[in-house]
Design an enzyme around this catalytic site. Structure first.
Site, mmCIF file in Angstrom:
data_model
loop_
_atom_site.group_PDB
_atom_site.id
_atom_site.type_symbol
_atom_site.label_atom_id
_atom_site.label_comp_id
_atom_site.label_asym_id
_atom_site.label_seq_id
_atom_site.Cartn_x
_atom_site.Cartn_y
_atom_site.Cartn_z
ATOM 1 N N GLU A 198 0.872 -1.186 0.000
ATOM 2 C CA GLU A 198 0.000 0.000 0.000
ATOM 3 C C GLU A 198 0.892 1.214 0.000
ATOM 4 O O GLU A 198 1.705 1.388 0.906
ATOM 5 C CB GLU A 198 -0.818 0.063 1.300
ATOM 6 C CG GLU A 198 -1.935 -0.912 1.418
ATOM 7 C CD GLU A 198 -2.630 -0.753 2.781
ATOM 8 O OE1 GLU A 198 -2.414 0.276 3.469
ATOM 9 O OE2 GLU A 198 -3.357 -1.664 3.158
ATOM 10 N N GLU A 247 -5.527 8.326 10.900
ATOM 11 C CA GLU A 247 -4.196 7.852 11.293
ATOM 12 C C GLU A 247 -3.838 8.262 12.712
ATOM 13 O O GLU A 247 -4.191 9.328 13.187
ATOM 14 C CB GLU A 247 -3.110 8.423 10.363
ATOM 15 C CG GLU A 247 -3.409 8.363 8.878
ATOM 16 C CD GLU A 247 -3.487 6.957 8.317
ATOM 17 O OE1 GLU A 247 -3.165 5.993 9.039
ATOM 18 O OE2 GLU A 247 -3.895 6.830 7.144
#
EC number: 4.2.1.20
Lengths: 396, 255
Positions: B44, B55
């Site tokens: 990724e 995140e």
């Protein structure tokens, strides 16, 4: 867009992590139920009236009107609400809703601290736990409000990521919500974020225009020619506009924070300088670069220092129903001082943006015209910062 | 058949996440090669975003370092073209909706196809909003990866039925970042996924040790590791690729 919910034209939607989807769906179901529940509405009205001090006054600013020599100016005094701003209208609604949903903990973001103080207040009143996320930069600009939140029993988490201002506080509150959903309601402070927040917050703030309409009809026997409010995320503005949207002769004017000017990078005037994008759960206008990176915006006002605007405002702009005008730091500070001197009312620096534009606009209008300006909050919290702006150092 | 299925042909899949441009794009190229050479089945590639709301602090830091270094979406596409000369494993992008939207979805997917990107993960694009991009993704053969979370009760079948490429099963509540323990009952979620689709399912969020990778891949088709790799980049900077290779090798062996 057959699936997409909560759209205002192309704006709005639910651009959030999967982890939060059931939480917003649950919130929407609960709201759809309680908004029509007579007991809920009675309880909320009681709190708004007996606790927050509604209805707020619609005050004819006679000295200001005569001094400017144009349109008749009325001030909608949201600054007189308990906790000193319009934020309490939304917070009491959401806290009550959260309580009905069985939540025991409120989290919130805050910029200037008014929403944080309001949330901490409601949490204290309703016996709920409260955590407020506030950009570290703003905890300095608004130290008094940090103290108030702690006094009210809330935990204040300074956010150091990004620009350490309102947008980062929103991001951090969203992150916190994804990690603790079961007992926690995210009490969002503006008409932004994923559906159903823009609708819920608007409905709870719409009491402002509902009252303005009743009050102005009683005082003047007619609707105003324009209503004005400052716009960051846009909650007091949508509250001020909402019941006038269908009254096409009433101009709706949102005053954005231009910071040092819309031709500089140090601005937060989203509708004037931003472009359409997807951020913080919604499609709307955002200040961003050509690659969609969110811009580090600037305004003297911590409450308007946000790179986006609520999706309903984006829509009202698109269809030309509302007009969004930029007001600079300098103009807002002048208005802050002007209203203090002229009417003996110290407005929040956020609200001062609307006052500033009203001062310009009133002069260009005839004496038979009427404008209503929402004073969204009081300016006590801003005195030290404005003094600094004028080169004077005072102890808070 | 999606190119991504190749990642799941070599036993359990090890999926590595790397933020493009942290600390610079040359290092990213070397890090991806090191991961691929040492057993990563899929990588990724994170296109940095200024405000990555899904995140934790580690990947937030990588995003900001990369942006400070001047990385842009265009530079990432150029890097992928370089990378594709040597790396054949499936590659997917992981970024935020606004990065794609502001670039123009069609232009973005055209470039994905040209550069050899097989899929895209957008953590702020849930099932309800996927039609924002899924038509254009299909047109250019880029799989729009679906995420399923521990809180997805009642939604798993709906999401799984329309999933493409692979399903990203989020291991725990909260944001990305390493965790000492993963307590979610993931097996029962995987069971519902299996009942509704043949698309493989890999688990991510909080995985850093070989033991965790072994455990997670035993109940699914693979494990996704991000923050632990970003920490290696944070610590070793330009020298990180060697250590990333060693780390990926130890993880893949455990699975």
């Amino acid at each position: 867009m057959t699936n997409a919910k909560g759209r205002f034209g192309v704006h709005g939607g639910q651009y959030i992590p999967e982890t939060l989807m059931n939480a917003v769906i649950e919130l929407e179901k609960a709201y759809d139920h309680y908004k029509n529940d007579p007991d809920f509405n009675m309880e909320l009205e009681f709190l708004l009236n007996e606790y927050a001090g509604r209805p707020s006054r619609l005050y004819y600013a006679e000295k200001m009107t005569k001094d400017l020599g144009g349109a008749k100016i009325y001030l909608k005094r949201e600054d007189l609400n308990h906790t000193g701003a319009h934020k309490i209208n939304n917070v009491l609604g959401q806290a009550l809703l959260a309580k009905k949903m069985g939540k025991t903990r409120l989290i919130a973001e805050t910029g200037a601290g008014q929403h944080g103080v309001a949330t901490a207040t409601a949490a204290a009143l309703m016996g709920m736990e409260c955590v407020v996320f506030m950009g570290e930069e703003d905890t300095k600009r608004q130290a008094l409000n940090v103290y108030k939140m702690k006094l009210l029993g809330a935990e204040v988490v300074p956010v150091t990521s990004g620009t350490a201002t309102l947008k980062d506080a929103v991001s951090e509150a969203m992150r916190e919500w994804t990690s603790r959903i079961d007992d926690t309601h995210y009490c969002l402070g503006s008409v932004m974020g994923p559906h159903p927040f823009p609708t819920i917050v608007r409905d709870f703030q719409a009491v402002i225009s509902k009252e303005i309409k009743e009050q102005i009809l009683e005082k003047e026997g007619r609707l105003p020619d324009a209503v004005l409010a400052c716009v960051g995320g846009g909650s007091n503005a949508i509250g001020t506009f909402y019941h006038f949207i269908d009254d096409k002769d009433v101009k709706l004017i949102g005053c954005e924070a231009a910071g040092r000017g819309i031709d500089t990078f140090e601005t937060a005037a989203t509708v004037n300088t931003g472009k359409i994008g997807i951020f913080h759960g919604m499609k709307s206008y955002f200040c961003q670069d050509e690659y969609g990176q969110i811009a580090p915006v600037y305004s003297i006002s911590a409450g308007l220092d946000y790179p986006g605007v609520g999706p309903e405002h984006a829509f009202l702009h698109d269809i030309g129903r509302a007009e969004y005008v930029p007001v600079t730091d300098d103009e807002a500070v002048d208005a802050f001082e002007y209203l203090s001197r002229t009417e003996g009312i110290i407005p929040a620096i956020e609200s001062s943006h609307a006052i500033a534009y009203a001062m310009k606009m009133a002069k260009t209008m005839g004496k038979d015209k009427i404008i209503v300006v929402t004073v969204s909050g009081r300016g006590d919290k801003d005195c030290a910062a404005i003094a600094r702006y004028r080169g004077e150092d005072i102890n808070e | 058949m999606s190119n991504i299925s190749k990642a799941f042909e070599n036993g359990k899949a090890f999926v590595a996440f790397i933020t493009c441009g942290d600390p610079d794009l040359e290092t990213t190229v070397k890090a991806v090669k090191a991961a691929a050479d040492n057993g990563a089945d899929l990588v990724e590639l994170g296109i940095p975003f200024s405000d990555p709301t899904a995140e934790g602090p580690v990947i937030q830091g990588a995003n900001l370092r990369a942006l400070k270094g001047g990385v842009t979406t265009d530079k990432v596409f150029d890097m992928v073209k370089e990378l594709r000369k040597e790396v054949t494993i499936p590659l997917v992008f992981m970024t935020y909706a606004n990065v794609v939207f502001s670039y123009g979805a069609e232009r973005f997917m055209t470039n994905c196809k040209e550069a050899g990107i097989d899929g895209i993960i957008l953590p702020d694009l849930p099932f309800e909003e996927k039609e924002e991009f899924d038509g254009i993704c299909d047109e250019y053969g880029v799989d729009l990866i679906s995420l399923i979370a521990p809180t997805s009760a009642g939604r798993i079948a709906m999401i799984a039925k329309e999933a493409k490429g692979f399903i990203y099963l989020v291991s725990s509540l909260g944001v990305t970042g390493t965790r000492s323990e993963i307590t979610t009952d993931l097996s029962s979620i995987v069971k519902v996924i299996r009942e509704n689709t043949d698309v493989p399912c890999a688990i991510g969020f909080g995985i850093s040790t070989p033991e965790q990778a072994a455990k997670m891949s035993s109940i699914s088709d693979g494990a996704i590791v991000g923050s632990a790799i970003i920490k290696i980049l944070e610590k070793h900077g330009k020298d990180a690729p060697k250590y990333i290779g060693e780390y990926v090798s130890s993880m893949k062996k455990a699975m």
